[in-house]
Design an enzyme around this catalytic site. Structure first.
Site, PDB file in Angstrom:
ATOM      1  CB  CYS A   5      -0.925   0.132   1.387  1.00  0.00           C
ATOM      2  SG  CYS A   5      -1.673  -1.528   1.392  1.00  0.00           S
ATOM      3  CG  MET A  33      -8.902   0.889  -3.126  1.00  0.00           C
ATOM      4  SD  MET A  33      -7.413   1.048  -2.489  1.00  0.00           S
ATOM      5  CE  MET A  33      -7.602  -0.061  -0.898  1.00  0.00           C
ATOM      6  CG  HIS A  69       6.138   7.575 -13.029  1.00  0.00           C
ATOM      7  ND1 HIS A  69       6.215   6.998 -11.576  1.00  0.00           N
ATOM      8  CD2 HIS A  69       5.943   6.464 -13.643  1.00  0.00           C
ATOM      9  CE1 HIS A  69       6.223   5.711 -11.809  1.00  0.00           C
ATOM     10  NE2 HIS A  69       5.999   5.313 -12.958  1.00  0.00           N
ATOM     11  CB  CYS A 119      -0.758   3.594  -3.792  1.00  0.00           C
ATOM     12  SG  CYS A 119      -2.070   4.676  -4.414  1.00  0.00           S
ATOM     13  CG  HIS A 120      -2.853   4.837  -0.094  1.00  0.00           C
ATOM     14  ND1 HIS A 120      -4.025   5.634  -0.482  1.00  0.00           N
ATOM     15  CD2 HIS A 120      -3.110   3.456  -0.275  1.00  0.00           C
ATOM     16  CE1 HIS A 120      -4.548   5.088  -0.985  1.00  0.00           C
ATOM     17  NE2 HIS A 120      -4.276   3.464  -0.795  1.00  0.00           N
ATOM     18  CG  HIS A 138       3.252   4.440 -17.027  1.00  0.00           C
ATOM     19  ND1 HIS A 138       4.428   3.406 -17.409  1.00  0.00           N
ATOM     20  CD2 HIS A 138       3.377   4.541 -15.678  1.00  0.00           C
ATOM     21  CE1 HIS A 138       5.002   3.077 -16.369  1.00  0.00           C
ATOM     22  NE2 HIS A 138       4.291   3.586 -15.192  1.00  0.00           N
TER      23      HIS A 138
END
Length: 579
Positions: free
Chosen positions: A83, A124, A363, A86-87, A405
């Site tokens: 997790c 999510m 990114h 991402c968070h 991306h």
């Protein structure tokens, strides 16, 4: 230096999905960027984090459900592996929403369980229905995120030096190549869940060597000379592999943090192979190292203000790093703050850094064909930033589709618009070409000059080669199985004709499993393109090689040692930035 020779009911699901809009709205003040409607982004945003789960102190929070020490430790490990990417480690949000206790406790346990189980269109992942979590793990994680997040420690010079190991000193290494490998056509292939890379002979299509590395190697980068391969795992372990040895293997290694994605070496004339750099997600920093031993020399933190709202961010992670060909500099993307740092390495004691304001969240990206301009995705801002590495400034900001991306992107000559660099997208099906020739085609430069529709969203990589007339686009994270298991290929000389679809996973004939097809990579001659058929860890995976001219199957490489192959990096193409 050390030298060593619970299934939830449909009603509950409906309630949670209905309440998702309220969550998104309430969090808008914390997340100024756009989330895609395309569900293909869900898999991308769920990429695991390899922060050492034992490094953070156990905490308890009033208002959160009780957890035993064992439960807390297990949940902490799951969070850091699945997790945090991402968070964020501190749960303040990055690509994903904030998960601080003031938010999670207000939502309540039942809501969180449904949200974790089934995911959402805003990105999510569906951890239960995908099979990644059990019902018990879903409940555990719902309870865990209602507690205050444990903060891992910092990681400074002393910590790095404690992990640093020179396995074979430079003076004991070969003075010439001691094996018969055609190094120019050697591939470094990530075996993600095995914690290894495979060196595969591009001429014979045989595995030459398997080398143990860090967890979930993210990239391989070649030294300027092409002798050394540098790989970095998500656990922030850097391995330096000497390709001249009779049996290529690690000659130096170091752990530079707890979670990482990027490594690079110096390429400016006169500085070849002298320095290396690695950037980390936690702690948010980068380190410059000796290019032959990996001795850490200079650590620079990246915490600071965001480019738009000018608010302090405690966890701005280092994403892509490239080596400038125009100055003795590294170009460093800082994800959350949206800053591109030009790091001059001539004087490490008095380090000179130029900060360029771009956009969040930076990114990946690559060079244009002249290797003067660096084009990089600010993926949640739906923009491509263009940096002039010669004049050392921001050349342009280009609006593109949802969540670009590109990987390194793709350079070719568009029959109508001249030299272009192309990107695909996670959040929509488009492929867009940006003009890159400000002198020869000034009216086209730094604009989207052509937009094509591909198979769908969920693309991670786009690729071509100077000797090829094909443009390959994967869709590995598309939720539709037929799309994620195939690739689209365009004829560069007739782009408007649309694309052909090649059933790469079907050709691999692996049996059951998700079998996502990812990352086209060319051999040195540009007449073969390689694809990873990335299956589950307990299933068979493969590499599929396609004849670039005929677009027909040429070879399937299967081997029990090919565990979850993902990224592939041809030595010559990576060394010389051919893409």
């Amino acid at each position: 230096m050390r030298v060593k020779h619970t299934i939830l009911t449909p009603l509950a699901l409906a309630v949670a999905v209905a309440s998702f809009g309220a969550l998104a709205a309430s969090d808008e003040a914390n997340d100024k960027t756009k989330h895609p409607d395309d569900p293909s982004a869900a898999a991308y945003e769920g990429s695991p984090s390899a922060v050492d789960p034992g490094s953070a102190q156990v905490v308890r929070t009033p208002g959160a459900p009780d957890l035993t020490d064992a439960e807390f430790e297990k949940a902490k490990q799951i969070y850091f592996e699945r997790c945090a990417g991402c968070h964020g480690v501190l749960r303040k949000g990055a690509t994903g929403k904030p998960l601080t206790p003031d938010i999670t406790q207000e939502r309540g346990l039942d809501y969180l369980k449904v949200f974790i189980s089934y995911g959402s269109p805003a990105g999510m992942p569906n951890w239960l229905t995908s099979g990644d979590f059990t019902e018990e793990e879903v409940e555990l994680m719902a309870k865990y995120i209602m507690h205050e997040p444990p903060q891992p420690p910092e990681f400074g010079l002393e910590d790095m030096k404690a992990t640093w190991e020179v396995v074979i000193p430079p003076e004991d290494r070969p003075t010439k190549q001691m094996n018969d490998l055609n190094l120019k056509n050697l591939f470094s292939v990530t075996l993600r869940d095995a914690g290894q890379v495979a060196l595969i002979d591009g001429d014979t299509h045989e595995i030459a060597h398997i080398i143990d590395t860090g967890y979930a190697v993210h990239i391989s980068r070649m030294s300027a000379s092409g002798r050394y391969v540098f790989v970095i795992g998500r656990d922030a372990l850097v391995n330096m592999i000497d390709l001249w040895m009779e049996e290529p293997n690690t000659v130096a290694k170091i752990k530079v943090g707890m979670e990482a994605r990027s490594v690079e070496t110096s390429k400016y004339k006169g500085w070849e192979d002298k320095l290396a750099i690695a950037g980390t997600y936690w702690p948010p920093q980068f380190v410059i190292m000796d290019g032959k031993t990996l001795e850490p020399k200079k650590i620079v933190g990246t915490r600071g203000m965001t480019v738009d709202t000018q608010e302090y961010h405690p966890e701005p992670r280092v994403a892509a790093i490239v080596a400038s060909h125009k100055h003795p500099e590294f170009i460093v993307n800082v994800k959350e703050t949206g800053k591109i740092m030009l790091v001059n390495y001539e004087d490490l004691e008095n380090l000179s850094i130029t900060n360029i304001d771009a956009a969040r969240f930076l990114h990946d990206g690559g060079w244009d064909s002249s290797m003067r301009y660096f084009l990089t995705a600010a993926n949640q801002s739906d923009k491509i930033a263009v940096v002039d590495s010669q004049d050392r400034n921001l050349e342009a900001m280009v609006d593109v589709g949802k969540i670009p991306h590109p990987g390194r992107g793709a350079n070719f000559v568009d029959p109508e618009h001249g030299p272009v660099w192309a990107t695909s997208h996670l959040g929509d099906p488009t492929i867009q070409m940006i003009g890159t020739d400000p002198e020869g085609h000034p009216d086209k430069a730094w604009k989207v000059v052509r937009t094509l529709d591909g198979q769908g969203g969920g693309s991670l990589f786009i690729k071509t080669h100077p000797k090829s007339s094909n443009l390959w686009v994967d869709t590995a994270l598309n939720p539709a199985e037929a799309i994620s298991q195939s690739v689209a290929v365009f004829d560069i000389n007739n782009l408007e004709a649309g694309y052909d679809v090649l059933p790469i996973a079907e050709w691999a004939d692996l049996g059951e499993g998700p079998k996502r097809v990812v990352q086209p990579e060319y051999n040195v001659e540009g007449d073969e393109v390689w694809f990873s058929v990335w299956n589950a860890q307990d299933k068979k995976s493969a590499l599929v090689i396609v004849d670039d001219k005929t677009r027909e199957l040429k070879k399937v490489i299967t081997d029990e040692r090919l565990v979850t192959p993902t990224g592939k990096f041809n030595v010559y193409n990576t060394q010389h930035d051919v893409y």
